[in-house]
Design an enzyme around this catalytic site. Structure first.
Site, PDB file in Angstrom:
ATOM      1  CG  ASP A 175      -1.799  -1.237   1.306  1.00 37.38           C
ATOM      2  OD1 ASP A 175      -2.397  -1.621   0.294  1.00 37.38           O
ATOM      3  OD2 ASP A 175      -1.836  -1.840   2.391  1.00 37.38           O
ATOM      4  CE  LYS A 231       3.363  -2.543  -4.503  1.00 38.23           C
ATOM      5  NZ  LYS A 231       2.759  -2.148  -3.209  1.00 38.23           N
ATOM      6  N   GLY A 288      -4.465  -4.395  -4.923  1.00 37.24           N
ATOM      7  CA  GLY A 288      -5.210  -3.373  -5.636  1.00 37.24           C
ATOM      8  C   GLY A 288      -4.345  -2.152  -5.854  1.00 37.24           C
ATOM      9  CG  HIS A 289      -1.031  -1.918  -7.998  1.00 42.10           C
ATOM     10  ND1 HIS A 289      -0.068  -2.444  -8.819  1.00 42.10           N
ATOM     11  CD2 HIS A 289      -0.746  -2.354  -6.751  1.00 42.10           C
ATOM     12  CE1 HIS A 289       0.767  -3.176  -8.096  1.00 42.10           C
ATOM     13  NE2 HIS A 289       0.360  -3.145  -6.856  1.00 42.10           N
ATOM     14  CD  GLN A 347       0.437  -8.945  -2.456  1.00 40.78           C
ATOM     15  OE1 GLN A 347       1.277  -9.455  -3.172  1.00 40.78           O
ATOM     16  NE2 GLN A 347      -0.855  -9.038  -2.734  1.00 40.78           N
TER      17      GLN A 347
END
Length: 424
Positions: free
Chosen positions: A13, A16, A40-41, A223
């Site tokens: 988080d 990225k 989730g990006h 991650q």
């Protein structure tokens, strides 16, 4: 043969997705190398927030080819939803997205096992329940089903039947689920195969050719390093290798092709799920950081645990990833604090630890040693050059650079692509 690896240097988080999106402007290929739809990006497109779970963040740039590598575990349903979402926004995917034929599939029983085991565990990990862990377990038991297996109905059916004999027994007898039907799953996944077939190829060969032709590749992890199954805070980790080494195995690229490793670091620290967190804060301060930084999971919406920047953990991450430069995100969130604590060491009683501990029981007992840095009141949104930052904000960045011995080459001051400073 320029390959740039982007890794999360904390517990995930870190932002990225945005950093990869910015780097994609100068890239030919963006390739995701591990994880699954548990990640989730978050990226912004036309002022709209998008969350990408499996498709690389470079997809928003029309000149970029995107690869989902063999190290990713794929949920076809989630993938098709993402493709449909992007198509609805007018973002072309076909001809630009390539999926490894060696990638493993998340099956319906993986999701059920993940959720049941988490609910019934005396020591829950805090997974997303998306089936990622059980899919990787089957992969390393050599029982996994890969995309290439869908090409032959008989082979696929036989592999599925063998797996379901075991998994149905476990789901029914231990957790009380109804048995899953082989033929129904075969039909469902063969339909998935028909829909994703235009995207499937040998991505290792595709990347090899691209590197021979001098193309620039950005390798995107999910991650963070402290969640790596080998090097993270085990057992409170993910089921794959988000560290830079995972890019080579997860994409089939040689280590000799890697030219730089960018570590993405949040200006403070967050963590989702269970596990040790030495610099965690609680109460009103945690709520303030959480609300200022919008610290809620992109995949699950869970509130993230919040704390101060931990330089012990960051130096460890730099070491195991070979990080060559840092991208510092969410510096704007710290505006308004009179003083900002930064953890520079760990102590247990009178003993000062030399290294980041390998075991959670030790990490849970450490007392962080803090240095208090002066804060700043000025908002940072809208700052266009590093020189315009308040003196205290510049000192904060310089303190991090000095502590880890690396330059901060990118500064994120907000969620939009334009709110990023490139530092010389």
């Amino acid at each position: 043969m320029p390959v740039v690896i982007v890794v999360g240097a904390q517990w995930g988080d870190e932002g990225k997705g945005k950093i990869v999106d910015v780097l994609s402007a100068g890239a030919d290929i963006v390739a995701r190398y591990q994880g699954g739809p548990n990640a989730g990006h978050t990226v912004y497109y036309d002022g709209r927030q998008l969350v990408l779970h499996q498709i690389p963040s470079g997809i928003l740039h029309p000149h970029v080819q995107c690869i989902i590598g063999n190290g990713v575990v794929i949920d076809p349903g989630v993938l098709l939803e993402e493709i449909s979402m992007l198509a609805g926004l007018g973002i072309a995917v076909e001809g630009r997205l390539f999926i490894s034929n060696r990638a493993h599939l998340i099956m319906p029983y993986h999701r059920l096992l993940d959720q049941a085991q988490e609910q019934h565990s005396a020591q829950p990990i805090g997974t997303t329940g998306r089936g990622i862990g059980p899919a990787y377990i089957d992969k390393f038991r050599r029982r996994g089903i890969r995309i290439v297996d869908l090409l032959d109905r008989a082979t696929f059916t036989e592999k599925l039947r063998q797996n379901l004999e075991e998994h149905n027994a476990l789901l029914q007898k231990l957790y009380g689920y109804a048995q899953l039907d082989v033929e129904a799953i075969v039909q469902q996944y063969l339909e998935f195969d028909h829909l994703i077939d235009p995207y499937v190829t040998d991505t290792a060969a595709l990347l090899s050719e691209a590197l021979r032709n001098g193309k620039t590749v950005v390798a995107e992890g999910a991650q963070g390093a402290l969640l790596d199954v080998d090097h993270g805070t085990y057992p409170y980790v993910t089921s794959s290798n988000p560290t830079s080494g995972g890019a080579c195995t997860g994409l089939g690229i040689p280590p000799t092709a890697v030219t730089k490793v960018i570590g993405v670091v949040k200006a403070y620290t967050t963590r989702v799920g269970h596990g040790p967190f030495p610099t965690e804060v609680h109460g009103g301060l945690a709520e303030e950081l959480r609300n200022r930084g919008r610290e809620f999971g992109a995949t699950t919406g869970r509130p993230r645990r919040c704390g101060w920047l931990d330089l012990v953990a960051l130096r460890y991450s730099v070491m195991i990833n070979g990080i060559t430069e840092l991208a510092l995100t969410k510096l704007d969130v710290l505006s308004g604090f009179t003083e900002i604590p930064v953890c520079v060491g760990y102590r247990i009683g009178e003993k000062r630890l030399r290294f980041f501990p390998p075991d959670c029981s030790t990490l849970e007992r450490v007392e962080p040693e803090y240095v208090l840095l002066p804060g700043w009141n000025e908002p940072l949104r809208g700052v266009e050059r590093v020189e315009q930052l308040p003196a205290a904000a510049r000192r904060y960045v310089e303190f991090i650079e000095g502590a880890v011995g690396l330059p901060v080459t990118m500064l994120s001051l907000g969620p939009e692509r334009e709110e990023t400073l490139l530092c010389s």
